[in-house]
Design an enzyme around this catalytic site. Structure first.
Site, PDB file in Angstrom:
ATOM      1  N   PHE A   1     -13.538   2.629   5.721  1.00 47.89           N
ATOM      2  CA  PHE A   1     -12.612   2.056   4.748  1.00 47.89           C
ATOM      3  C   PHE A   1     -12.338   3.047   3.613  1.00 47.89           C
ATOM      4  O   PHE A   1     -13.253   3.694   3.106  1.00 47.89           O
ATOM      5  CB  PHE A   1     -13.178   0.755   4.188  1.00 47.89           C
ATOM      6  CG  PHE A   1     -12.141  -0.088   3.523  1.00 47.89           C
ATOM      7  CD1 PHE A   1     -11.288  -0.877   4.280  1.00 47.89           C
ATOM      8  CD2 PHE A   1     -11.984  -0.061   2.145  1.00 47.89           C
ATOM      9  CE1 PHE A   1     -10.299  -1.639   3.676  1.00 47.89           C
ATOM     10  CE2 PHE A   1     -11.013  -0.822   1.528  1.00 47.89           C
ATOM     11  CZ  PHE A   1     -10.163  -1.606   2.298  1.00 47.89           C
TER      12      PHE A   1
ATOM     13  N   ASP B   1      -5.820  -0.233  -1.379  1.00 47.58           N
ATOM     14  CA  ASP B   1      -6.690  -1.042  -2.226  1.00 47.58           C
ATOM     15  C   ASP B   1      -7.912  -1.579  -1.501  1.00 47.58           C
ATOM     16  O   ASP B   1      -7.946  -1.652  -0.276  1.00 47.58           O
ATOM     17  CB  ASP B   1      -5.912  -2.250  -2.764  1.00 47.58           C
ATOM     18  CG  ASP B   1      -5.745  -3.338  -1.703  1.00 47.58           C
ATOM     19  OD1 ASP B   1      -5.242  -3.007  -0.608  1.00 47.58           O
ATOM     20  OD2 ASP B   1      -6.133  -4.487  -1.952  1.00 47.58           O
TER      21      ASP B   1
ATOM     22  N   ASP C   1      -4.186   1.422  11.090  1.00 45.42           N
ATOM     23  CA  ASP C   1      -5.584   1.116  11.404  1.00 45.42           C
ATOM     24  C   ASP C   1      -5.638   0.665  12.871  1.00 45.42           C
ATOM     25  O   ASP C   1      -5.781   1.482  13.768  1.00 45.42           O
ATOM     26  CB  ASP C   1      -6.053   0.038  10.415  1.00 45.42           C
ATOM     27  CG  ASP C   1      -7.522  -0.285  10.518  1.00 45.42           C
ATOM     28  OD1 ASP C   1      -8.282   0.562  11.002  1.00 45.42           O
ATOM     29  OD2 ASP C   1      -7.933  -1.381  10.093  1.00 45.42           O
ATOM     30  N   THR C   2      -5.477  -0.618  13.139  1.00 47.42           N
ATOM     31  CA  THR C   2      -5.377  -1.047  14.538  1.00 47.42           C
ATOM     32  C   THR C   2      -3.982  -0.763  15.095  1.00 47.42           C
ATOM     33  O   THR C   2      -3.786  -0.688  16.302  1.00 47.42           O
ATOM     34  CB  THR C   2      -5.623  -2.562  14.678  1.00 47.42           C
ATOM     35  OG1 THR C   2      -4.583  -3.263  13.998  1.00 47.42           O
ATOM     36  CG2 THR C   2      -6.972  -2.962  14.109  1.00 47.42           C
ATOM     37  N   GLY C   3      -2.998  -0.652  14.209  1.00 49.62           N
ATOM     38  CA  GLY C   3      -1.609  -0.453  14.631  1.00 49.62           C
ATOM     39  C   GLY C   3      -0.859  -1.752  14.840  1.00 49.62           C
ATOM     40  O   GLY C   3       0.327  -1.745  15.143  1.00 49.62           O
TER      41      GLY C   3
ATOM     42  N   GLU D   1       4.491   4.017   5.955  1.00 47.49           N
ATOM     43  CA  GLU D   1       3.294   3.169   5.917  1.00 47.49           C
ATOM     44  C   GLU D   1       2.152   3.966   5.289  1.00 47.49           C
ATOM     45  O   GLU D   1       2.122   5.197   5.386  1.00 47.49           O
ATOM     46  CB  GLU D   1       2.972   2.741   7.365  1.00 47.49           C
ATOM     47  CG  GLU D   1       1.726   1.928   7.581  1.00 47.49           C
ATOM     48  CD  GLU D   1       1.732   0.570   6.902  1.00 47.49           C
ATOM     49  OE1 GLU D   1       1.792   0.538   5.653  1.00 47.49           O
ATOM     50  OE2 GLU D   1       1.637  -0.449   7.611  1.00 47.49           O
ATOM     51  N   ASP D   2       1.220   3.265   4.653  1.00 47.66           N
ATOM     52  CA  ASP D   2       0.088   3.983   4.055  1.00 47.66           C
ATOM     53  C   ASP D   2      -0.942   4.386   5.104  1.00 47.66           C
ATOM     54  O   ASP D   2      -1.400   5.520   5.138  1.00 47.66           O
ATOM     55  CB  ASP D   2      -0.566   3.139   2.942  1.00 47.66           C
ATOM     56  CG  ASP D   2      -0.946   1.727   3.393  1.00 47.66           C
ATOM     57  OD1 ASP D   2      -0.618   1.346   4.538  1.00 47.66           O
ATOM     58  OD2 ASP D   2      -1.549   0.994   2.589  1.00 47.66           O
TER      59      ASP D   2
ATOM     60  N   GLY E   1       0.776  -1.244   0.000  1.00 47.26           N
ATOM     61  CA  GLY E   1       0.000   0.000   0.000  1.00 47.26           C
ATOM     62  C   GLY E   1       0.800   1.283   0.000  1.00 47.26           C
ATOM     63  O   GLY E   1       0.339   2.308  -0.502  1.00 47.26           O
TER      64      GLY E   1
ATOM     65  N   LYS F   1      -6.290   6.066  11.651  1.00 40.70           N
ATOM     66  CA  LYS F   1      -7.683   6.028  12.127  1.00 40.70           C
ATOM     67  C   LYS F   1      -7.656   5.957  13.644  1.00 40.70           C
ATOM     68  O   LYS F   1      -7.568   4.852  14.215  1.00 40.70           O
ATOM     69  CB  LYS F   1      -8.388   4.785  11.574  1.00 40.70           C
ATOM     70  CG  LYS F   1      -8.617   4.789  10.068  1.00 40.70           C
ATOM     71  CD  LYS F   1      -9.249   3.461   9.639  1.00 40.70           C
ATOM     72  CE  LYS F   1      -9.551   3.423   8.168  1.00 40.70           C
ATOM     73  NZ  LYS F   1      -9.936   2.060   7.726  1.00 40.70           N
TER      74      LYS F   1
ATOM     75  N   THR G   1       0.165  -4.212  12.787  1.00 45.50           N
ATOM     76  CA  THR G   1       1.268  -4.497  11.859  1.00 45.50           C
ATOM     77  C   THR G   1       2.504  -3.682  12.202  1.00 45.50           C
ATOM     78  O   THR G   1       3.607  -4.205  12.319  1.00 45.50           O
ATOM     79  CB  THR G   1       0.841  -4.122  10.412  1.00 45.50           C
ATOM     80  OG1 THR G   1      -0.504  -4.512  10.207  1.00 45.50           O
ATOM     81  CG2 THR G   1       1.742  -4.758   9.395  1.00 45.50           C
ATOM     82  N   LEU G   2       2.275  -2.389  12.379  1.00 41.60           N
ATOM     83  CA  LEU G   2       3.411  -1.492  12.552  1.00 41.60           C
ATOM     84  C   LEU G   2       4.049  -1.631  13.919  1.00 41.60           C
ATOM     85  O   LEU G   2       5.268  -1.536  14.064  1.00 41.60           O
ATOM     86  CB  LEU G   2       2.929  -0.056  12.342  1.00 41.60           C
ATOM     87  CG  LEU G   2       3.934   0.878  11.698  1.00 41.60           C
ATOM     88  CD1 LEU G   2       4.561   0.234  10.481  1.00 41.60           C
ATOM     89  CD2 LEU G   2       3.280   2.188  11.325  1.00 41.60           C
TER      90      LEU G   2
HETATM   91  P1  IMP Z   1      -3.275  -2.495  11.055  1.00 41.09           P
HETATM   92  O1  IMP Z   1      -2.230  -3.532  11.357  1.00 41.09           O
HETATM   93  O2  IMP Z   1      -4.615  -2.861  11.592  1.00 41.09           O
HETATM   94  O3  IMP Z   1      -2.861  -1.095  11.492  1.00 41.09           O
HETATM   95  O4  IMP Z   1      -3.492  -2.519   9.498  1.00 41.09           O
HETATM   96  C1  IMP Z   1      -2.730  -1.808   8.616  1.00 41.09           C
HETATM   97  C2  IMP Z   1      -2.918  -2.317   7.215  1.00 41.09           C
HETATM   98  O5  IMP Z   1      -4.299  -2.666   6.930  1.00 41.09           O
HETATM   99  C3  IMP Z   1      -2.579  -1.217   6.246  1.00 41.09           C
HETATM  100  O6  IMP Z   1      -1.223  -1.231   5.904  1.00 41.09           O
HETATM  101  C4  IMP Z   1      -3.490  -1.515   5.069  1.00 41.09           C
HETATM  102  O7  IMP Z   1      -2.853  -2.431   4.210  1.00 41.09           O
HETATM  103  C5  IMP Z   1      -4.701  -2.181   5.679  1.00 41.09           C
HETATM  104  N1  IMP Z   1      -5.815  -1.213   5.857  1.00 41.09           N
HETATM  105  C6  IMP Z   1      -6.310  -0.766   7.031  1.00 41.09           C
HETATM  106  N2  IMP Z   1      -7.325   0.110   6.832  1.00 41.09           N
HETATM  107  C7  IMP Z   1      -7.463   0.220   5.484  1.00 41.09           C
HETATM  108  C8  IMP Z   1      -8.347   0.998   4.638  1.00 41.09           C
HETATM  109  O8  IMP Z   1      -9.217   1.787   5.071  1.00 41.09           O
HETATM  110  N3  IMP Z   1      -8.165   0.849   3.301  1.00 41.09           N
HETATM  111  C9  IMP Z   1      -7.227   0.015   2.756  1.00 41.09           C
HETATM  112  N4  IMP Z   1      -6.391  -0.725   3.509  1.00 41.09           N
HETATM  113  C10 IMP Z   1      -6.509  -0.627   4.863  1.00 41.09           C
END
Ligand code: IMP
Length: 179
Positions: free
Chosen positions: A154, A161, A105-107, A101-102, A47, A133, A109-110
């Protein structure tokens, strides 16, 4: 004007111009902080590829660039559940690292990826994310260079994507929900 990506409809949320202005400002902030530090930028695929390309050119400083592809496993509450699927091909020890990072969301991954990188003893570690978010955040982490805080809805476009579609859009579009 709503657009269609796969089976869903999205409405314009951030224009290409708004994104451009914000990315330029983030690039200037990075230049200010790291100009003489030859940072290592690590873009998170897939992303962040467009944001990374624009941000690195906006920063316009000597640097190195690497990409990683991460898999986070949903269904576990552990922030340790991340795996590098395309590994880092550059040493991190003693480097000033900026993760690109793009969206946070929950954080999950990062958070896990930063913990993994910290073990490699970088001189400094900072995070650039185009979007955050706040209402979805479960694994808080400091985003040093943040583009926009957005509602927990979303979004697609500018590299993000929905089921593999929408990455090519120049602006960012938000899912139209019926409530
Ligand atoms: P996290 O680990 O929940 O923070 O998820 C992060 C990853 O989820 C991002 O790098 C995106 O690939 C994907 N993601 C989370 N929210 C969105 C969204 O609104 N649109 C597209 N991809 C998302």
């Amino acid at each position: 004007m709503p657009i269609q990506v796969r089976d869903l409809k999205f409405k314009p949320f951030l224009t290409a111009e708004q994104i451009h202005l914000r990315v330029e400002a983030l690039g200037a902030a990075i230049r200010n902080d790291l100009e003489d530090k030859a940072p290592l930028f690590i873009g998170v695929l897939d992303g962040a590829f467009i944001f990374a390309a624009d941000l690195i050119r906006a920063a316009d400083i000597p640097c190195e660039i690497a990409f990683v592809k991460l898999n986070s496993y949903s269904g576990t509450t552990s922030s340790g559940s991340v795996k590098e699927t395309i590994g880092l091909n550059k040493p991190v020890e003693g480097r000033h690292v900026v993760i690109i990072e793009d969206i946070v969301d929950t954080g999950r991954t990062l958070k896990a990826f930063t913990e993994l990188l910290q073990q490699k003893q970088p001189a400094s570690l900072s995070i650039a994310s185009l979007l955050l978010k706040p209402d979805a955040l479960q694994f808080p982490l400091p985003v040093d260079y943040l583009g926009f805080k957005i509602p927990d809805k979303f979004v697609v476009g500018y590299g993000l994507d929905y089921e593999g579609g929408g990455r090519e859009l120049k602006g960012i579009y938000q899912l139209i929900t019926t409530e």
